[in-house]
Scaffold this motif. Structure first.
Motif, short mmCIF file in Angstrom:
data_model
loop_
_atom_site.label_atom_id
_atom_site.label_comp_id
_atom_site.label_asym_id
_atom_site.label_seq_id
_atom_site.Cartn_x
_atom_site.Cartn_y
_atom_site.Cartn_z
N UNK A 288 0.86 -1.40 -0.22
CA UNK A 288 0.01 0.00 0.13
C UNK A 288 0.66 1.27 -0.08
N UNK A 289 2.05 1.11 0.84
CA UNK A 289 2.97 2.23 0.70
C UNK A 289 4.16 1.88 0.03
N UNK A 290 4.72 2.92 -0.53
CA UNK A 290 6.11 2.56 -1.19
C UNK A 290 7.43 2.85 -0.23
N UNK A 291 8.38 2.46 -0.69
CA UNK A 291 9.67 2.41 0.04
C UNK A 291 9.95 3.74 0.87
N UNK A 292 9.66 4.69 0.42
CA UNK A 292 9.73 6.28 0.98
C UNK A 292 9.22 6.44 2.34
N UNK A 293 7.84 5.88 2.12
CA UNK A 293 6.86 6.04 3.46
C UNK A 293 7.32 5.08 4.51
N UNK A 294 7.57 3.68 3.97
CA UNK A 294 8.10 2.76 4.95
C UNK A 294 9.27 3.24 5.53
N UNK A 295 10.18 3.81 5.04
CA UNK A 295 11.40 4.13 5.54
C UNK A 295 10.88 5.42 6.56
#
Length: 225
Positions: free
Chosen positions: A1-8
């Motif tokens: 649902x969220x990309x690597x940017x928001x996962x970080x």
């Protein structure tokens, strides 16, 4: 649902409650709730379209009891002490700095700040220093050809050097591949501008300004030495 940017960004969230400012579709709060990382959240959005999208998304995930979607500017959507952590992502550094300074009264309780700027992160660090917040971690990531900086801060004093404000105190120590990719591009761009204007009489002040910037690179960044 969220990309690597928001996962970080999500990896740095601590505490039971979160305010996500400029939440768009409320992707980050929904992810954090579903992963059991937080128990409640405020999703703040000033623009009507993204606000309505966030309301709908929270309803679709049946999370209206734990995520409050609020329309308003910056930190005005929360009360001081209401949340343990504040995230502001996907904006320019100067705007993030303005939001923090305008909402200073909402930071008295010392919530953790996780700030992800698209450009000009130096403005974020300058604002944090003024607000008596201390940077405790930094990250730099590449997502879909764009490089983003993540800054984590807690209540406390710091006195950053000019190089630390520009490049980031933690990022400057590590100087990883994304750091080098980002700043080498700007370094070469500044060199090109200087070569173009340095012999023009009406560009003397501009040339001196660029020379000072290049000097900062040579003093602090490995690839410039």
């Amino acid at each position: 649902m969220i990309g690597s940017r928001l996962k970080r960004v999500a990896a740095y969230v601590e505490g039971n409650s979160l305010a996500d400012i400029g939440s768009d579709h409320a992707y980050l709060p929904i992810y954090l709730i579903n992963e059991g990382i937080i128990q409640s959240a405020v999703a703040g959005e000033i623009v009507d379209g993204p606000y309505q999208a966030a309301v709908k998304n929270v309803q679709n995930h049946q999370l209206t009891s734990v995520i409050s979607v609020r329309k308003g500017s910056g930190l005005e959507v929360i009360d001081d002490g209401e949340v343990d952590c504040i995230t502001i992502c996907g904006m320019g550094g100067p705007l993030i700095g303005e939001i923090l300074l305008a909402g200073q009264s909402k930071l008295a309780s010392g919530p953790r700040l996780i700030l992800q700027s698209n450009i000009h992160a130096a403005a974020v660090r300058t604002a944090l220093q003024r607000l008596q917040y201390k940077i405790t971690a930094e990250d730099i990531i590449k997502d879909k050809k764009h490089i983003y900086e993540v800054i984590v801060a807690e209540k406390g004093n710091m006195n950053l050097t000019a190089a630390e404000i520009k490049f980031g105190p933690f990022l400057l120590k590590e100087q990883n591949e994304y750091f080098n990719e980002k700043w080498l591009k700007e370094y070469k761009h500044l060199q090109h501008i200087l070569e173009t204007i340095q012999h023009k009489a009406d560009q003397t002040d501009k040339a001196k300004e660029i020379e000072q910037q290049l000097k900062l690179y040579r003093e602090a960044v490995h690839f410039a030495n």
